[in-house]
Write an enzyme that holds these catalytic residues in place. Structure first.
Site, short mmCIF file in Angstrom:
data_model
loop_
_atom_site.label_atom_id
_atom_site.label_comp_id
_atom_site.label_asym_id
_atom_site.label_seq_id
_atom_site.Cartn_x
_atom_site.Cartn_y
_atom_site.Cartn_z
CE LYS A 1 -2.71 7.56 7.22
NZ LYS A 1 -3.26 6.34 6.63
CE LYS B 1 -3.38 2.94 0.63
NZ LYS B 1 -4.33 3.35 -0.39
#
Ligand code: NAP
Length: 288
Positions: free
Chosen positions: A238, A170
């Site tokens: 993030k 990811k």
């Protein structure tokens, strides 16, 4: 199957709805109550803690913002771990640190339970349409048991390796997407400042080598002035932070990712963190 779902935000709420539509029995919890009530109206059982969700479920799915949130919801007071029965599987679909994901998996295994990290790509639209790409880390046999559930949520579902591998893949995805967003915004800013019609530029670029899913999903929003979040810019930051931390641990230079992180920081400094990632274009407009 008895499924628990914790974290009913931009992604989690439509994913939970797809699980109900697929005929699963669902217990849900979220920090704020509104999305819980929305799910209860659709037939889900509303819970008052993550522990309660776990106590009612054979599979518990979490869809939360960041590593500390997942740690808190799973291992903290009134957390998932307090309600787990042996044999339960936790599927964390949030994008978090691979290291934290592995550490949580080890804690879960101490309770004779299993964990998969199964973050997703495809954005809010993919969550609504049930067409997400899902990258799964963990034991192959646990993945196979969870596959019918994941198939209610996504289209391309790949077991990519052991614990943490899903999160690692990811982060690779996020590196590719974020740099693509920066390049799109720079091309659009250059076009606008030059006084040439951006819409026509996007139309013709989309038929050539510069075409991308990022452009087809985000450029129309920019052209309409729609900065509402499908994916919040602060969550993109993030993810880039997590990718840079991983690269640092491997002593791998990720030069363009570092640049993209700083470019998005300019947008954050202009108070655009809670807008969608396409709001990066606004930052270019403010600078130019
Ligand atoms: P979001 O809209 O901010 O949703 C997060 C949800 O988690 C909110 O409903 C929040 O509740 C809830 N929550 C936070 N802390 C909690 C806690 N301690 N206990 C219970 N619930 C809690 O974020 P999102 O866009 O859905 O993203 C979720 C994850 O998916 C992130 O890791 C993100 O990076 C990843 N992701 C997002 C996208 C996208 O396009 N949006 C795409 C792929 C992956 P409140 O209502 O109280 O805030």
């Amino acid at each position: 199957m008895r499924i628990g779902f914790i974290g009913l935000g931009i992604m989690g709420l439509p994913m939970a709805k797809n699980l109900i539509k697929a005929g699963h029995s669902l217990a849900v919890y979220n920090r704020s109550r509104r999305p819980v009530d929305e799910m209860v109206a659709l037939g889900a059982k509303g819970c008052s803690s993550s522990k309660e969700v776990a106590s009612l479920s054979d599979f518990v799915i979490t869809m939360l913002p960041d590593s500390p949130d997942v740690k808190d919801v799973v291992l903290g007071p009134s957390g998932v771990i307090e309600g787990l029965k042996p044999g339960t599987t936790l599927i964390d679909m949030s994008t978090i640190s691979p290291k934290v994901s592995i550490a949580i998996a080890l804690e879960i295994e101490k309770r004779s339970c299993e964990m998969l990290d199964a973050p997703v790509s495809g954005g809010q639209k993919g969550a609504v349409d049930g067409t997400l790409s899902i990258m799964v880390g963990g034991k192959k046999e646990v993945y196979e048991r969870a596959l019918p559930i994941l198939k209610s949520l996504g289209r391309v579902i790949v077991h990519v390796g052991d614990h943490g591998a899903g999160e690692t893949v990811k982060l690779c995805n996020q590196v590719i997407c974020a740099i693509n967003i920066v390049s799109m915004c720079e091309g659009m800013a250059l076009c606008k400042k030059s006084g040439v019609d951006i819409e026509k530029m996007i139309q013709v670029v989309s038929g050539g080598l510069g075409a991308s899913n990022i452009i087809s999903s985000l450029a129309p929003k920019i052209l309409q002035g729609d900065m509402e979040p499908g994916f919040k810019l602060k969550l993109q930051q993030k993810d880039l932070r997590l990718a840079l931390e991983l690269a640092e641990s491997l002593k791998l230079p990720l030069v363009a990712t570092g640049l993209a992180h700083q470019v998005f920081r300019i947008a954050e400094s202009k108070d655009l963190g809670d807008k969608g990632t396409q709001a990066l274009f606004k930052a270019y407009e403010l600078m130019g």
